[in-house]
Design an enzyme around this catalytic site. Structure first.
Site, PDB file in Angstrom:
ATOM      1  N   CYS A 120       0.845  -1.066   0.202  1.00  0.00           N
ATOM      2  CA  CYS A 120       0.158  -0.023  -0.020  1.00  0.00           C
ATOM      3  C   CYS A 120       0.774   1.186   0.029  1.00  0.00           C
ATOM      4  O   CYS A 120       0.645   2.230  -0.743  1.00  0.00           O
ATOM      5  CB  CYS A 120      -1.068   0.028   1.148  1.00  0.00           C
ATOM      6  SG  CYS A 120      -2.109  -1.433   0.956  1.00  0.00           S
ATOM      7  N   ASP A 170      37.494  16.962  15.227  1.00  0.00           N
ATOM      8  CA  ASP A 170      38.154  18.307  15.490  1.00  0.00           C
ATOM      9  C   ASP A 170      38.802  18.418  16.915  1.00  0.00           C
ATOM     10  O   ASP A 170      38.227  17.854  17.567  1.00  0.00           O
ATOM     11  CB  ASP A 170      37.337  19.348  14.976  1.00  0.00           C
ATOM     12  CG  ASP A 170      37.742  20.875  15.374  1.00  0.00           C
ATOM     13  OD1 ASP A 170      38.770  21.018  14.850  1.00  0.00           O
ATOM     14  OD2 ASP A 170      37.017  21.605  16.055  1.00  0.00           O
ATOM     15  N   ASP A 198      32.641  21.140  14.977  1.00  0.00           N
ATOM     16  CA  ASP A 198      31.857  22.170  15.756  1.00  0.00           C
ATOM     17  C   ASP A 198      31.777  23.679  15.099  1.00  0.00           C
ATOM     18  O   ASP A 198      31.136  24.508  15.159  1.00  0.00           O
ATOM     19  CB  ASP A 198      32.170  22.462  16.942  1.00  0.00           C
ATOM     20  CG  ASP A 198      33.438  23.542  17.157  1.00  0.00           C
ATOM     21  OD1 ASP A 198      34.315  22.906  16.572  1.00  0.00           O
ATOM     22  OD2 ASP A 198      33.461  24.314  17.648  1.00  0.00           O
TER      23      ASP A 198
END
Length: 743
Positions: free
Chosen positions: A21, A418, A632
């Site tokens: 469906c 980082d 970040d």
């Protein structure tokens, strides 16, 4: 209102009975020229659609034409609403009760308990064309849409049994000697299938739905200040700047700022961390948090769908509505599954009739094939696991953007970090400064901070904070220019062109030589005697910021940061999971090495530009590694985009969050470990579900074809198969994230 611009919206879809469906609705919508893309998730019963030159009502109309009902998600008051009491299902099973008694008697060799054939016909006809009507309706809509679904199998099988039994009764009468009626088979198939679909729906909407637990976090009422008194008000009546009261055990009603008092809050629903540091005046509080200690007043700043919790609910719903790449396999199979099964059933009918000479035996075997071979388990295998996995991730402070992101995170074998603001606290402090004798320390700091206020980096933030803490006035900047990974420049009236960044950025040719032999026209400023005693060594373990005015050096700052308290524990856990860790930093190699040594990381690369970081990741990918980048800042975005998976840490820049495939909501880095382990467990669950679904259908069809599975047992097994897949997905909710030795 129709718009030529692309609009993305989510709809809650009802009347879907199986994955076929969902595939049909998706296929129909994607054929529409006004639809840019459409994805239907059977597990969450949602549609994510992007369209143009249309409006919401047009989409609702398209969904209706495909045979389903759709409502915009934003109009649904409670997406976690449980199914209504199944009165219709209860009545269906009451009508089937006489057949149950009859079958119990047949098990001991007696037909005395079976109702008379005329009553069997009446009951079976009511069940077939009243309670079974939805299967006919679904089958017709499915065939009209070009894809056959589960309804086709059920309608075809039960109709064949009912029609054959009716023919036998009409031809040979109540006590005819030829043939046996099988009305009980058609009735019990519809009863079991209906029961199975109800249990499946209840599981999806209740146990599997992570949104309900999040929505229930917001209290219905709150204490609002009214003059000198407090009054209880409904949460939806709270307005901006209203002052609210929170006591031990209360849940925060809206996002706000603490104005009076102190307290400790459990914010695990957003950060994954059970307790945050004590909060005081000026700190923010988030809706849904529970006060574990203290009492305080807070001022409302964001209500309703503007809160961080509402944002998470929206993001989670969108992510759960997306489709993992591994789900495409199941979609392709279910697209041709039903026609293949129907062909097999007709083949079983013909072969058994020819070999056994009994049409009724051949018919029962063919019907068993039709009933056992439902694509529901196959269709639920991937979306059920993805939905459960994302819910677990959200509760542990990890917000995956979509299903492919979660899927890819399950393959990670290398994590790259980082340094500044990711592995370290991101709050470096000025430890020593060299300032030209032409300026005072404060004058040089004010100039530097005036430029750095336009930058997005922890070093820049620390310098600006130092200046503001000293009460220094900052100047405005003309035409600031950012050079990602190098520095920032701009004009200040009365001063000139100011550049702040790396030594190379301002044209300093030999930084080490300058520090070792500092010219006499520069004065050193140390923060404490210990730093002064370190001398040259201090410069080697600190990050460096240099400043020039009109290309003349005026100051050099050394800033030191410290690793986050849980950074080493995180890296140790990842290594136990056989994940390699690496540091890529734009900082000097000596500073990078210092942090790497403290964290026991053997591979650490410093002085890396954003392009260098991306290049290094591409090199690892070429070697067959699956890489995740955790960062970040703006300078991490290229690397995050290059990696197969990427995580932005708490308080990351908007660019980093945009580039990331997942966001770590808390201050703790342990979210990266949680993300990897949850994704790995989810991927394992998907594979288990797919294996079960394939094996179930292969063996089920085989057993049915050889007469080892009657249609009633097949119907019960079909219903059970979907519940088994859902139950296996729900095991993810009990995932142990504390024991690092469990994969």
């Amino acid at each position: 209102m129709k718009t030529t611009q692309s609009n993305t919206q989510q709809f809650v879809i009802t009347d879907m009975n199986c994955q076929a469906c969902a595939n049909r609705l998706e296929k129909v919508l994607n054929k529409n020229p006004a639809v840019d893309s459409a994805q239907v998730n059977f597990a969450t019963e949602t549609l994510s659609i992007s369209y143009h030159d249309a409006d919401t009502q047009d989409v609702v109309s398209w969904i209706k034409k495909a045979g389903f009902t759709g409502k915009p998600l934003e109009e649904m008051k409670d997406v976690s609403q449980k199914p209504d009491f199944p009165y219709e299902l209860l009545l269906l099973w009451l009508l089937s009760a006489p057949f149950w008694f009859g079958m119990v008697g047949m098990m001991v060799g007696s037909h005395a308990l079976m109702p008379p054939v005329w009553l069997q016909f009446v009951l079976a006809s009511v069940v077939q064309f009243a309670f079974g009507w939805r299967f006919y309706r679904g089958a017709w809509a499915s065939l009209r849409g070009g894809l056959a679904n589960m309804d086709v199998l059920v309608a075809l099988g039960t109709t064949a049994i009912w029609a054959y039994s009716t023919y036998i009764w009409a031809t040979y009468g109540e006590h005819g000697s030829h043939g046996v009626v099988y009305f009980e088979a058609s009735v019990m198939i519809i009863a079991f299938v209906s029961l199975g679909k109800y249990l499946e729906m209840r599981t999806k909407k209740d146990s599997l739905n992570s949104l309900s637990s999040l929505m229930n976090l917001v209290p219905k009422t709150a204490m609002r200040r009214y003059g000198d008194d407090w009054q209880i008000v409904d949460v939806d009546k709270i307005k901006h700047d209203d002052v609210l009261l929170a006591r031990v055990g209360d849940r925060i009603a809206v996002d706000g700022i603490m104005t009076v008092g102190t307290g400790v809050l459990d914010e695990a629903h957003l950060t994954g961390e059970s307790e945050s540091p004590p909060k005081s005046v000026g700190d923010s509080v988030m809706a849904g948090s529970i006060v574990t200690h203290g009492s305080f007043e807070y001022r409302a700043v964001a209500m309703g769908d503007q809160t961080a919790l509402a944002d998470m609910i929206t993001a989670l719903h969108e992510a759960q509505g997306s489709k993992a790449n591994i789900a495409r396999l199941a979609d392709r199979i279910t697209g041709v599954f039903v026609p293949v099964v129907v062909s097999i059933a007709f083949g079983v009918l013909a072969i058994n009739w020819f070999l056994l000479g009994s049409f009724e035996v051949a018919l029962m075997r063919a019907v068993a094939v039709l009933v056992i071979a439902c694509p529901c388990a196959l269709g639920l295998a991937t979306p059920a696991a993805i939905t459960a996995g994302m819910g677990v991730a959200a509760r542990h402070g990890v917000r995956f953007k979509d299903a492919p992101s979660l899927e890819m995170a399950g393959h990670i074998d290398t994590m790259i970090f980082d340094k500044t603001g990711t592995l370290t606290m991101g709050r470096p402090e000025i430890r020593v400064a060299l300032v030209t004798n032409k300026l005072t320390y404060d004058e040089a700091l004010a100039i530097t901070a005036s430029i750095e206020q336009y930058a997005m980096h922890p070093l820049a933030n620390s310098i600006v904070k130092s200046a503001l803490d000293k009460g220094l006035a900052l100047s405005s900047l003309k035409e600031p220019q950012t050079f990602v990974g190098r520095g920032i420049s701009g004009d200040i009236d009365g001063i000139g062109l100011v550049k702040v960044g790396t030594p190379d950025f301002i044209g300093m040719s030999d930084f080490n030589q300058f520090i070792k032999n500092t010219p006499s026209e520069f004065t050193s400023f140390y923060t404490n005697d210990v730093d002064q005693s370190l001398g040259w060594n201090l410069w080697q373990i600190c990050s460096v910021v240099t400043v020039s005015v009109n290309d003349q050096l005026i100051a050099v700052y050394a800033l030191a940061d410290v690793p986050k308290p849980d950074a080493k524990a995180l890296l140790d856990r990842l290594r136990l999971q056989h994940v390699d860790v690496m540091i890529l930093s734009g900082d000097r190699q000596s500073v990078t090495d210092s942090v790497a040594k403290a964290l026991d990381v053997s591979l650490a690369y410093g002085e890396m530009s954003p392009k260098d970081k991306a290049t290094k990741i591409n090199e690892l990918k070429d070697k067959g590694r699956t890489v995740a980048m955790i960062g970040d800042g703006v300078n991490d975005a290229p690397a995050m985009a290059a990696a197969q998976a990427s995580f932005s840490v708490h308080d990351a820049s908007s660019v980093a969050k945009y580039a990331a495939s997942a966001e770590l909501m808390g201050d703790s880095l342990i979210g990266a470990y949680h993300a990897q382990k949850i994704a790995k467990a989810t991927l394992r669950t998907i594979k288990q579900n797919l294996f079960f679904a394939f094996i179930y259908n292969i063996f089920g069809i085989g057993l049915a074809a050889f007469g080892l599975l009657n249609p009633i047992i097949a119907a019960a097994a079909m219903a059970l198969s979907s519940i088994c897949v859902l139950s296996n997905a729900l095991r993810l909710k009990r995932l142990d994230l504390k024991d690092v030795h469990k994969a």
